[in-house]
Design a protein around this motif. Structure first.
Motif, PDB file in Angstrom:
ATOM      1  N   ALA A  31      27.739  -7.252   9.918  1.00 30.69           N
ATOM      2  CA  ALA A  31      27.092  -7.685  11.157  1.00 30.69           C
ATOM      3  C   ALA A  31      25.907  -8.602  10.857  1.00 30.69           C
ATOM      4  N   LYS A  32      25.176  -8.304   9.785  1.00 30.30           N
ATOM      5  CA  LYS A  32      23.998  -9.098   9.413  1.00 30.30           C
ATOM      6  C   LYS A  32      24.378 -10.507   8.964  1.00 30.30           C
ATOM      7  N   TRP A  33      25.441 -10.623   8.154  1.00 30.35           N
ATOM      8  CA  TRP A  33      25.799 -11.902   7.561  1.00 30.35           C
ATOM      9  C   TRP A  33      26.946 -12.608   8.268  1.00 30.35           C
ATOM     10  N   GLY A  34      27.745 -11.905   9.050  1.00 30.77           N
ATOM     11  CA  GLY A  34      28.857 -12.517   9.788  1.00 30.77           C
ATOM     12  C   GLY A  34      29.807 -13.261   8.872  1.00 30.77           C
ATOM     13  N   ASP A  35      30.139 -14.493   9.250  1.00 32.63           N
ATOM     14  CA  ASP A  35      31.070 -15.295   8.462  1.00 32.63           C
ATOM     15  C   ASP A  35      30.508 -15.705   7.105  1.00 32.63           C
ATOM     16  N   LEU A  36      29.184 -15.587   6.939  1.00 34.29           N
ATOM     17  CA  LEU A  36      28.574 -15.942   5.656  1.00 34.29           C
ATOM     18  C   LEU A  36      28.665 -14.811   4.641  1.00 34.29           C
ATOM     19  N   ALA A  37      29.099 -13.638   5.097  1.00 29.62           N
ATOM     20  CA  ALA A  37      29.234 -12.504   4.177  1.00 29.62           C
ATOM     21  C   ALA A  37      30.253 -12.854   3.106  1.00 29.62           C
ATOM     22  N   SER A  38      29.928 -12.487   1.896  1.00 32.05           N
ATOM     23  CA  SER A  38      30.849 -12.772   0.802  1.00 32.05           C
ATOM     24  C   SER A  38      31.443 -11.470   0.296  1.00 32.05           C
ATOM     25  N   SER A  39      32.519 -11.613  -0.391  1.00 31.40           N
ATOM     26  CA  SER A  39      33.099 -10.444  -1.036  1.00 31.40           C
ATOM     27  C   SER A  39      33.023 -10.685  -2.530  1.00 31.40           C
ATOM     28  N   SER A  40      32.848  -9.622  -3.260  1.00 29.86           N
ATOM     29  CA  SER A  40      32.815  -9.757  -4.706  1.00 29.86           C
ATOM     30  C   SER A  40      33.915  -8.897  -5.286  1.00 29.86           C
ATOM     31  N   GLU A  41      34.348  -9.308  -6.424  1.00 30.42           N
ATOM     32  CA  GLU A  41      35.440  -8.616  -7.108  1.00 30.42           C
ATOM     33  C   GLU A  41      34.991  -8.425  -8.542  1.00 30.42           C
ATOM     34  N   ARG A  42      35.149  -7.236  -9.025  1.00 33.98           N
ATOM     35  CA  ARG A  42      34.696  -6.982 -10.391  1.00 33.98           C
ATOM     36  C   ARG A  42      35.727  -6.121 -11.108  1.00 33.98           C
ATOM     37  N   ALA A  43      36.243  -6.636 -12.183  1.00 32.56           N
ATOM     38  CA  ALA A  43      37.174  -5.873 -13.008  1.00 32.56           C
ATOM     39  C   ALA A  43      36.356  -5.100 -14.031  1.00 32.56           C
ATOM     40  N   THR A  44      36.613  -3.814 -14.128  1.00 37.06           N
ATOM     41  CA  THR A  44      35.891  -2.975 -15.073  1.00 37.06           C
ATOM     42  C   THR A  44      36.888  -2.076 -15.791  1.00 37.06           C
ATOM     43  N   THR A  45      36.389  -1.302 -16.683  1.00 36.68           N
ATOM     44  CA  THR A  45      37.230  -0.333 -17.379  1.00 36.68           C
ATOM     45  C   THR A  45      37.137   1.042 -16.735  1.00 36.68           C
ATOM     46  N   LEU A  46      36.596   1.105 -15.525  1.00 38.15           N
ATOM     47  CA  LEU A  46      36.486   2.387 -14.834  1.00 38.15           C
ATOM     48  C   LEU A  46      37.877   2.933 -14.561  1.00 38.15           C
ATOM     49  N   ALA A  47      38.095   4.178 -14.914  1.00 32.18           N
ATOM     50  CA  ALA A  47      39.419   4.776 -14.745  1.00 32.18           C
ATOM     51  C   ALA A  47      39.517   5.619 -13.488  1.00 32.18           C
ATOM     52  N   ASN A  48      38.401   6.122 -13.004  1.00 31.86           N
ATOM     53  CA  ASN A  48      38.427   7.008 -11.852  1.00 31.86           C
ATOM     54  C   ASN A  48      38.080   6.264 -10.571  1.00 31.86           C
ATOM     55  N   ARG A  49      38.815   6.563  -9.517  1.00 30.00           N
ATOM     56  CA  ARG A  49      38.577   5.926  -8.224  1.00 30.00           C
ATOM     57  C   ARG A  49      37.147   6.195  -7.748  1.00 30.00           C
ATOM     58  N   SER A  50      36.651   7.421  -7.944  1.00 31.90           N
ATOM     59  CA  SER A  50      35.300   7.758  -7.483  1.00 31.90           C
ATOM     60  C   SER A  50      34.249   6.907  -8.203  1.00 31.90           C
ATOM     61  N   ASP A  51      34.455   6.626  -9.480  1.00 34.67           N
ATOM     62  CA  ASP A  51      33.533   5.761 -10.218  1.00 34.67           C
ATOM     63  C   ASP A  51      33.581   4.334  -9.685  1.00 34.67           C
ATOM     64  N   ALA A  52      34.775   3.858  -9.366  1.00 31.01           N
ATOM     65  CA  ALA A  52      34.924   2.506  -8.817  1.00 31.01           C
ATOM     66  C   ALA A  52      34.261   2.410  -7.447  1.00 31.01           C
ATOM     67  N   GLU A  53      34.409   3.438  -6.630  1.00 31.00           N
ATOM     68  CA  GLU A  53      33.775   3.426  -5.313  1.00 31.00           C
ATOM     69  C   GLU A  53      32.252   3.496  -5.443  1.00 31.00           C
ATOM     70  N   ALA A  54      31.741   4.240  -6.419  1.00 31.17           N
ATOM     71  CA  ALA A  54      30.296   4.292  -6.653  1.00 31.17           C
ATOM     72  C   ALA A  54      29.776   2.923  -7.085  1.00 31.17           C
ATOM     73  N   GLU A  55      30.528   2.216  -7.919  1.00 32.01           N
ATOM     74  CA  GLU A  55      30.132   0.865  -8.337  1.00 32.01           C
ATOM     75  C   GLU A  55      30.138  -0.082  -7.142  1.00 32.01           C
ATOM     76  N   ALA A  56      31.142   0.025  -6.291  1.00 32.16           N
ATOM     77  CA  ALA A  56      31.200  -0.811  -5.090  1.00 32.16           C
ATOM     78  C   ALA A  56      30.004  -0.518  -4.188  1.00 32.16           C
ATOM     79  N   GLN A  57      29.629   0.741  -4.049  1.00 35.41           N
ATOM     80  CA  GLN A  57      28.474   1.108  -3.236  1.00 35.41           C
ATOM     81  C   GLN A  57      27.188   0.556  -3.842  1.00 35.41           C
ATOM     82  N   ARG A  58      27.081   0.552  -5.167  1.00 32.94           N
ATOM     83  CA  ARG A  58      25.901  -0.019  -5.836  1.00 32.94           C
ATOM     84  C   ARG A  58      25.760  -1.494  -5.513  1.00 32.94           C
TER      85      ARG A  58
END
Length: 123
Positions: A31-58
């Protein structure tokens, strides 16, 4: 003649993917950034979904609050990190020992091994 067992096509695609994905979205940031909001993608060696979601939240948490744009000179190649939130560790007095930054731009100088990196960081 034996027949191979049927495999669900989506499951087969998931099995053959180079990476597994965890997606995190934030309605307030959108809502704050609207169409200017960007998405980021990061490949890591994280094996657990919960770890990946924590990284996304960070990464999402980084975008909250006021940001400042800096240009810093760093060793190595940085162009491949454009668009990522990374943790920068340095001994510069103007930075904390470790700070999360968004890499907005980079210019690698292969002759010196240094890069001019434009970052956004929280105040």
């Amino acid at each position: 003649m034996a027949t191979a067992p049927a495999v669900d096509p989506q499951f087969a695609q998931w099995l053959s993917a180079e990476s597994l994905w965890a997606v995190r979205q934030d309605a307030v940031t959108q809502a704050k950034w609207g169409d200017l909001a960007s998405s980021s993608e990061r490949a890591t060696t994280l094996a657990n979904r919960s770890d990946a979601e924590a990284e996304a939240q960070r990464q999402l948490a980084f975008l909250e609050g006021p940001l400042v744009k800096d240009t810093v000179e760093l060793q190595g190649k940085w162009v491949q990190r454009i668009g990522r939130v990374i943790t920068l560790t340095c001994d510069d007095d103007s930075y904390p020992a470790s700070v999360d930054v968004f890499v907005a731009g980079a210019s690698d100088d292969h002759s010196t091994g240094l890069s001019k990196v434009t970052v956004l960081r929280r105040l």
